[in-house]
Scaffold this active site. Structure first.
Site, PDB file in Angstrom:
ATOM      1  N   ASP A   8      10.561   3.288 -16.804  1.00 34.64           N
ATOM      2  CA  ASP A   8      10.662   2.045 -17.572  1.00 34.64           C
ATOM      3  C   ASP A   8      10.392   2.393 -19.037  1.00 34.64           C
ATOM      4  OD1 ASP A   8       7.901   2.269 -17.777  1.00 34.64           O
ATOM      5  OD2 ASP A   8       7.447   0.348 -16.842  1.00 34.64           O
ATOM      6  N   CYS A  65       6.288   5.259 -15.090  1.00 37.13           N
ATOM      7  CA  CYS A  65       6.001   3.990 -15.773  1.00 37.13           C
ATOM      8  C   CYS A  65       4.658   4.157 -16.488  1.00 37.13           C
ATOM      9  CB  CYS A  65       6.041   2.806 -14.798  1.00 37.13           C
ATOM     10  SG  CYS A  65       4.841   2.848 -13.456  1.00 37.13           S
ATOM     11  N   THR A  67       1.492   3.377 -15.568  1.00 30.85           N
ATOM     12  CA  THR A  67       0.455   3.937 -14.696  1.00 30.85           C
ATOM     13  C   THR A  67       1.021   4.770 -13.551  1.00 30.85           C
ATOM     14  OG1 THR A  67       0.565   1.970 -13.302  1.00 30.85           O
ATOM     15  CG2 THR A  67      -1.084   1.957 -15.095  1.00 30.85           C
ATOM     16  N   HIS A  98       1.407  18.358   2.415  1.00 29.14           N
ATOM     17  CA  HIS A  98       0.901  17.513   3.503  1.00 29.14           C
ATOM     18  C   HIS A  98       1.775  16.287   3.760  1.00 29.14           C
ATOM     19  CE1 HIS A  98      -3.571  18.990   3.174  1.00 29.14           C
ATOM     20  NE2 HIS A  98      -2.705  19.985   3.010  1.00 29.14           N
ATOM     21  N   HIS A 133       1.138  18.204   9.946  1.00 37.02           N
ATOM     22  CA  HIS A 133       1.531  17.217   8.931  1.00 37.02           C
ATOM     23  C   HIS A 133       2.826  16.501   9.320  1.00 37.02           C
ATOM     24  CE1 HIS A 133      -1.725  18.668   6.516  1.00 37.02           C
ATOM     25  NE2 HIS A 133      -1.232  19.910   6.534  1.00 37.02           N
TER      26      HIS A 133
HETATM   27  C1  RB5 Z   1       4.613  -2.028 -18.221  1.00 36.41           C
HETATM   28  O1  RB5 Z   1       3.863  -2.701 -19.173  1.00 36.41           O
HETATM   29  C2  RB5 Z   1       3.731  -1.563 -17.085  1.00 36.41           C
HETATM   30  O2  RB5 Z   1       3.282  -2.648 -16.345  1.00 36.41           O
HETATM   31  C3  RB5 Z   1       4.471  -0.582 -16.208  1.00 36.41           C
HETATM   32  O3  RB5 Z   1       4.904   0.480 -16.985  1.00 36.41           O
HETATM   33  C4  RB5 Z   1       3.684   0.052 -15.077  1.00 36.41           C
HETATM   34  O4  RB5 Z   1       2.468   0.560 -15.519  1.00 36.41           O
HETATM   35  C5  RB5 Z   1       3.560  -0.737 -13.846  1.00 36.41           C
HETATM   36  O5  RB5 Z   1       3.021  -0.269 -12.833  1.00 36.41           O
END
Ligand code: RB5
Length: 151
Positions: A8, A65, A67, A98, A133
């Site tokens: 993203d 993304c 996180t 695994h 596994h």
């Molecule tokens: C975008 O702001 C953020 O929510 C996205 O990149 C991600 O971290 C979602 O899991």
């Protein structure tokens, strides 16, 4: 090996670094976007990457993304997709050995580019160990089939 890439807006700059790394290693990839830092919804990016793995066109996917959490949640909705959010080298290695993970997710706002590229390298070159596994992977597939707890 063919790799399907996606991010993203939050993951876009790191995706560009991953692309440079893959080119350097002469690893074939397709970039499914996004292609700039304008806001997009991460599930829209998961769709072509997960489908590309399911059809067998790609061996692995890398989804980035902010996180890595949203990408992992969305990708794991697909039967046969085992997406692993990795923020360290040990997890990346175990995700392949695994869990036979077929998608790596990264958090660009959490994991710095140096470590992220090390994680990509380990993920792509570590084989699945099989054995006990494989039994566990089979049980994941059973859960997918039954969509209920079978214990
Ligand atoms: C975008 O702001 C953020 O929510 C996205 O990149 C991600 O971290 C979602 O899991």
């Amino acid at each position: 090996m063919k790799v399907a890439l996606g991010s993203d807006h939050a993951g876009f700059p790191l995706k560009e670094k991953v692309k440079a790394f893959l080119r350097e290693k002469e690893i074939d990839f397709t970039d499914f976007g996004t292609f700039c830092e304008n806001s997009v919804d991460y599930p829209d990016i998961v769709v072509p990457v997960a489908r590309g793995i399911k059809t067998g066109e790609f061996q692995y996917g890398i989804l980035i993304c902010g996180t890595g959490v949203g990408m992992a949640i969305a990708a794991c909705k697909y039967t046969g997709i085992r997406a692993a959010l990795c923020g360290d080298s040990y997890t990346a290695r175990c995700a392949r050995e695994h869990n036979d993970a077929n998608i790596l997710t990264l958090g660009a706002r959490v994991t710095g580019p140096g470590l992220a590229l090390e994680i990509v390298d380990i993920f792509l070159k570590t084989p699945f160990s099989g054995g006990r596994h494989q039994n566990r992977i089979n049980k994941i597939a059973m859960i997918e089939k039954s969509e209920r707890n079978f214990y």
